[in-house]
Design a protein around this motif. Sequence first.
Motif, PDB file in Angstrom:
ATOM      1  N   GLY A  43      51.848  49.876  46.818  1.00  0.00           N
ATOM      2  CA  GLY A  43      51.063  50.431  45.722  1.00  0.00           C
ATOM      3  C   GLY A  43      50.695  51.888  45.864  1.00  0.00           C
ATOM      4  O   GLY A  43      50.601  52.605  44.901  1.00  0.00           O
ATOM      5  N   HIS A  86      51.281  44.282  38.200  1.00  0.00           N
ATOM      6  CA  HIS A  86      50.761  45.091  39.303  1.00  0.00           C
ATOM      7  C   HIS A  86      49.471  44.407  39.759  1.00  0.00           C
ATOM      8  O   HIS A  86      48.505  44.317  39.012  1.00  0.00           O
ATOM      9  CB  HIS A  86      50.449  46.518  38.862  1.00  0.00           C
ATOM     10  N   ASN A 123      45.391  44.884  38.685  1.00  0.00           N
ATOM     11  CA  ASN A 123      44.530  45.101  39.849  1.00  0.00           C
ATOM     12  C   ASN A 123      43.663  43.903  40.212  1.00  0.00           C
ATOM     13  O   ASN A 123      42.522  44.052  40.636  1.00  0.00           O
ATOM     14  CB  ASN A 123      43.656  46.342  39.660  1.00  0.00           C
ATOM     15  N   THR A 124      44.197  42.722  40.050  1.00  0.00           N
ATOM     16  CA  THR A 124      43.467  41.517  40.422  1.00  0.00           C
ATOM     17  C   THR A 124      43.303  41.442  41.927  1.00  0.00           C
ATOM     18  O   THR A 124      44.220  41.744  42.673  1.00  0.00           O
ATOM     19  CB  THR A 124      44.222  40.272  39.914  1.00  0.00           C
ATOM     20  N   SER A 125      42.158  41.013  42.369  1.00  0.00           N
ATOM     21  CA  SER A 125      41.882  40.795  43.785  1.00  0.00           C
ATOM     22  C   SER A 125      40.691  39.852  43.881  1.00  0.00           C
ATOM     23  O   SER A 125      39.750  39.956  43.089  1.00  0.00           O
ATOM     24  CB  SER A 125      41.542  42.112  44.483  1.00  0.00           C
ATOM     25  N   CYS A 180      47.330  44.455  43.297  1.00  0.00           N
ATOM     26  CA  CYS A 180      47.175  44.840  44.696  1.00  0.00           C
ATOM     27  C   CYS A 180      45.804  44.368  45.164  1.00  0.00           C
ATOM     28  O   CYS A 180      44.838  44.396  44.422  1.00  0.00           O
ATOM     29  CB  CYS A 180      47.330  46.334  44.874  1.00  0.00           C
ATOM     30  N   GLY A 181      45.761  43.893  46.362  1.00  0.00           N
ATOM     31  CA  GLY A 181      44.487  43.444  46.898  1.00  0.00           C
ATOM     32  C   GLY A 181      44.605  42.090  47.537  1.00  0.00           C
ATOM     33  O   GLY A 181      45.649  41.692  48.039  1.00  0.00           O
ATOM     34  N   ILE A 199      49.365  46.369  34.379  1.00  0.00           N
ATOM     35  CA  ILE A 199      48.533  46.834  35.484  1.00  0.00           C
ATOM     36  C   ILE A 199      47.240  46.050  35.430  1.00  0.00           C
ATOM     37  O   ILE A 199      46.436  46.198  34.516  1.00  0.00           O
ATOM     38  CB  ILE A 199      48.232  48.343  35.382  1.00  0.00           C
TER      39      ILE A 199
END
Length: 161
Positions: free
Chosen positions: A136, A52, A16-18, A54-55, A14
């Motif tokens: 997500g 994972h 959460n890169t954006s 999202c972004g 997990i």
Amino acid sequence: LLAELHPADALYLIENTSTTLLSPAQYRRYCAVHIGEYARLAHAAGRHLVLHMCGHLRALLPQLRAIPARAFEAFTSPPVGNATLAEGRAQCPDKCLIGGTNAVLWLRPAAEIIARLEADLAALPHHRGVVITSGGMLPPRCRPETLREVGQWVRSYPVRM
């Protein structure tokens, strides 16, 4: 050691890169090397690494292509994310893309969600390695009837190999 001894076939990271949080240069310098190493360790142990993420990923797709992860989960379309399935498939042809929609879309009527999915799937050269999900998160206000109708449509959609 976890990758070698764990009974699971896949390990989930997990992240959460954006690019709303860090630049492609920062990702290259501080993240890509480590995540690539985690993926190589998982692969050496006979496991798959799923990220994972999202972004906003569009600017990172060339770097993500080089990471030996098997899948990107929560591949999120605009306006929550900024990359389409077609962009993901073009830049990362060997990755499974899990997602393809976004939470905002799931507040719309089922017919609108289906129309968006139909357009996005039609833009792909094939449907291998694509898993349609809510990207997500499913918003609490999404109606069960909407899920049922879209799910029935997805199951009946003609897959292009």
